[in-house]
Scaffold this motif. Structure first.
Motif, PDB file in Angstrom:
ATOM      1  N   ILE A 123      50.673 -26.300 -11.238  1.00  0.00           N
ATOM      2  CA  ILE A 123      50.481 -24.925 -11.717  1.00  0.00           C
ATOM      3  C   ILE A 123      50.832 -24.833 -13.195  1.00  0.00           C
ATOM      4  O   ILE A 123      50.069 -24.274 -13.990  1.00  0.00           O
ATOM      5  N   ASN A 124      51.965 -25.406 -13.577  1.00  0.00           N
ATOM      6  CA  ASN A 124      52.382 -25.349 -14.986  1.00  0.00           C
ATOM      7  C   ASN A 124      51.391 -26.074 -15.887  1.00  0.00           C
ATOM      8  O   ASN A 124      51.105 -25.608 -16.997  1.00  0.00           O
ATOM      9  N   SER A 125      50.849 -27.196 -15.429  1.00  0.00           N
ATOM     10  CA  SER A 125      49.904 -27.933 -16.280  1.00  0.00           C
ATOM     11  C   SER A 125      48.606 -27.153 -16.457  1.00  0.00           C
ATOM     12  O   SER A 125      47.955 -27.259 -17.494  1.00  0.00           O
ATOM     13  N   MET A 126      48.222 -26.358 -15.483  1.00  0.00           N
ATOM     14  CA  MET A 126      46.989 -25.584 -15.593  1.00  0.00           C
ATOM     15  C   MET A 126      47.145 -24.414 -16.565  1.00  0.00           C
ATOM     16  O   MET A 126      46.159 -23.893 -17.085  1.00  0.00           O
ATOM     17  N   PHE A 127      48.372 -24.007 -16.858  1.00  0.00           N
ATOM     18  CA  PHE A 127      48.603 -22.957 -17.847  1.00  0.00           C
ATOM     19  C   PHE A 127      48.690 -23.518 -19.263  1.00  0.00           C
ATOM     20  O   PHE A 127      48.729 -22.763 -20.225  1.00  0.00           O
ATOM     21  N   ASN A 128      48.724 -24.823 -19.391  1.00  0.00           N
ATOM     22  CA  ASN A 128      48.852 -25.473 -20.691  1.00  0.00           C
ATOM     23  C   ASN A 128      47.459 -25.740 -21.254  1.00  0.00           C
ATOM     24  O   ASN A 128      46.781 -26.687 -20.866  1.00  0.00           O
ATOM     25  N   ASP A 129      47.035 -24.912 -22.203  1.00  0.00           N
ATOM     26  CA  ASP A 129      45.691 -25.034 -22.784  1.00  0.00           C
ATOM     27  C   ASP A 129      45.572 -26.225 -23.719  1.00  0.00           C
ATOM     28  O   ASP A 129      44.463 -26.604 -24.089  1.00  0.00           O
ATOM     29  N   THR A 130      46.680 -26.817 -24.128  1.00  0.00           N
ATOM     30  CA  THR A 130      46.619 -27.946 -25.064  1.00  0.00           C
ATOM     31  C   THR A 130      46.331 -29.264 -24.350  1.00  0.00           C
ATOM     32  O   THR A 130      46.042 -30.265 -24.990  1.00  0.00           O
ATOM     33  N   VAL A 131      46.402 -29.270 -23.026  1.00  0.00           N
ATOM     34  CA  VAL A 131      46.133 -30.477 -22.248  1.00  0.00           C
ATOM     35  C   VAL A 131      44.712 -30.398 -21.706  1.00  0.00           C
ATOM     36  O   VAL A 131      44.298 -29.366 -21.184  1.00  0.00           O
ATOM     37  N   ASP A 132      43.982 -31.491 -21.875  1.00  0.00           N
ATOM     38  CA  ASP A 132      42.638 -31.563 -21.324  1.00  0.00           C
ATOM     39  C   ASP A 132      42.713 -31.344 -19.814  1.00  0.00           C
ATOM     40  O   ASP A 132      43.550 -31.935 -19.124  1.00  0.00           O
ATOM     41  N   PHE A 133      41.848 -30.490 -19.303  1.00  0.00           N
ATOM     42  CA  PHE A 133      41.879 -30.149 -17.888  1.00  0.00           C
ATOM     43  C   PHE A 133      41.830 -31.384 -17.005  1.00  0.00           C
ATOM     44  O   PHE A 133      42.619 -31.545 -16.078  1.00  0.00           O
ATOM     45  N   PHE A 134      40.904 -32.283 -17.269  1.00  0.00           N
ATOM     46  CA  PHE A 134      40.719 -33.441 -16.395  1.00  0.00           C
ATOM     47  C   PHE A 134      41.877 -34.431 -16.511  1.00  0.00           C
ATOM     48  O   PHE A 134      42.274 -35.037 -15.537  1.00  0.00           O
ATOM     49  N   ASP A 135      42.434 -34.562 -17.715  1.00  0.00           N
ATOM     50  CA  ASP A 135      43.621 -35.409 -17.862  1.00  0.00           C
ATOM     51  C   ASP A 135      44.795 -34.807 -17.082  1.00  0.00           C
ATOM     52  O   ASP A 135      45.522 -35.514 -16.404  1.00  0.00           O
ATOM     53  N   GLY A 136      44.968 -33.513 -17.197  1.00  0.00           N
ATOM     54  CA  GLY A 136      46.026 -32.838 -16.450  1.00  0.00           C
ATOM     55  C   GLY A 136      45.829 -32.919 -14.961  1.00  0.00           C
ATOM     56  O   GLY A 136      46.778 -33.130 -14.193  1.00  0.00           O
ATOM     57  N   PHE A 137      44.585 -32.788 -14.534  1.00  0.00           N
ATOM     58  CA  PHE A 137      44.272 -32.869 -13.104  1.00  0.00           C
ATOM     59  C   PHE A 137      44.560 -34.276 -12.571  1.00  0.00           C
ATOM     60  O   PHE A 137      45.168 -34.434 -11.526  1.00  0.00           O
ATOM     61  N   ASP A 138      44.136 -35.292 -13.327  1.00  0.00           N
ATOM     62  CA  ASP A 138      44.409 -36.673 -12.928  1.00  0.00           C
ATOM     63  C   ASP A 138      45.907 -36.952 -12.882  1.00  0.00           C
ATOM     64  O   ASP A 138      46.399 -37.593 -11.943  1.00  0.00           O
ATOM     65  N   ALA A 139      46.640 -36.472 -13.873  1.00  0.00           N
ATOM     66  CA  ALA A 139      48.086 -36.681 -13.918  1.00  0.00           C
ATOM     67  C   ALA A 139      48.776 -36.003 -12.737  1.00  0.00           C
ATOM     68  O   ALA A 139      49.732 -36.526 -12.167  1.00  0.00           O
ATOM     69  N   MET A 140      48.264 -34.840 -12.374  1.00  0.00           N
ATOM     70  CA  MET A 140      48.829 -34.104 -11.247  1.00  0.00           C
ATOM     71  C   MET A 140      48.669 -34.887  -9.949  1.00  0.00           C
ATOM     72  O   MET A 140      49.553 -34.902  -9.116  1.00  0.00           O
ATOM     73  N   LEU A 141      47.550 -35.546  -9.793  1.00  0.00           N
ATOM     74  CA  LEU A 141      47.285 -36.286  -8.559  1.00  0.00           C
ATOM     75  C   LEU A 141      48.038 -37.601  -8.492  1.00  0.00           C
ATOM     76  O   LEU A 141      48.205 -38.169  -7.412  1.00  0.00           O
ATOM     77  N   ASN A 142      48.501 -38.099  -9.604  1.00  0.00           N
ATOM     78  CA  ASN A 142      49.195 -39.384  -9.633  1.00  0.00           C
ATOM     79  C   ASN A 142      50.665 -39.262  -9.752  1.00  0.00           C
ATOM     80  O   ASN A 142      51.404 -38.536  -9.663  1.00  0.00           O
TER      81      ASN A 142
END
Length: 142
Positions: A123-142
């Motif tokens: 949730i916190n990573s999705m509020f961070n506009d400075t992080v690429d969505f797909f990079d954040g999504f991948d990081a979340m899953l790992n």
């Protein structure tokens, strides 16, 4: 964590697992198949388990005296309430018969806490506009 809510925990099951280990060291074979020290919510239970695990991994006997001695050598005995804290921990159950079920209860609470942690990070990573969505999504899953 959600404000005003306690993280999932089962202190009674944790106490039962610790007591089983202190009563019958052979229980450690079952316990280590299910739990690691971070599974314990209570810091006291975590410290006692960590001491017992150290003894177990070094093929040493596990009982009230050896756990207390190990904690004392590591300057952590006072953190669990001294010798009295270790003795008290051994009184949570009178039998080791259900240690596997108690381990599963502790593990369930731990996994619930981890799931909350992972979801909060997501949730916190999705509020961070400075992080690429797909990079954040991948990081979340790992």
């Amino acid at each position: 964590m959600i404000e005003g809510k306690l993280p999932p925990q089962n202190l009674e099951a944790e106490a039962a697992v610790i007591a089983a280990i202190l009563i019958e060291s052979a229980c450690m074979n079952t316990v280590v198949a299910y739990l690691h020290e971070n599974c314990f919510y209570s810091n006291t239970n975590k410290l006692i388990f960590s001491a017992a695990l150290h003894l177990f991994n070094n093929s040493q006997k596990i009982d009230i005296l050896t756990v207390s001695s190990h904690l004392k050598a590591k300057a952590m005995l006072d953190s669990v309430g001294g010798n009295y804290g270790v003795i008290s921990a051994s009184n949570a159950v009178s039998s080791t018969a259900h240690v596997e079920e108690h381990c599963l209860l502790v593990k369930e609470s731990y996994l619930r806490r981890k799931l909350i942690e992972v979801n909060n990070r997501a949730i916190n990573s999705m509020f961070n506009d400075t992080v690429d969505f797909f990079d954040g999504f991948d990081a979340m899953l790992n």
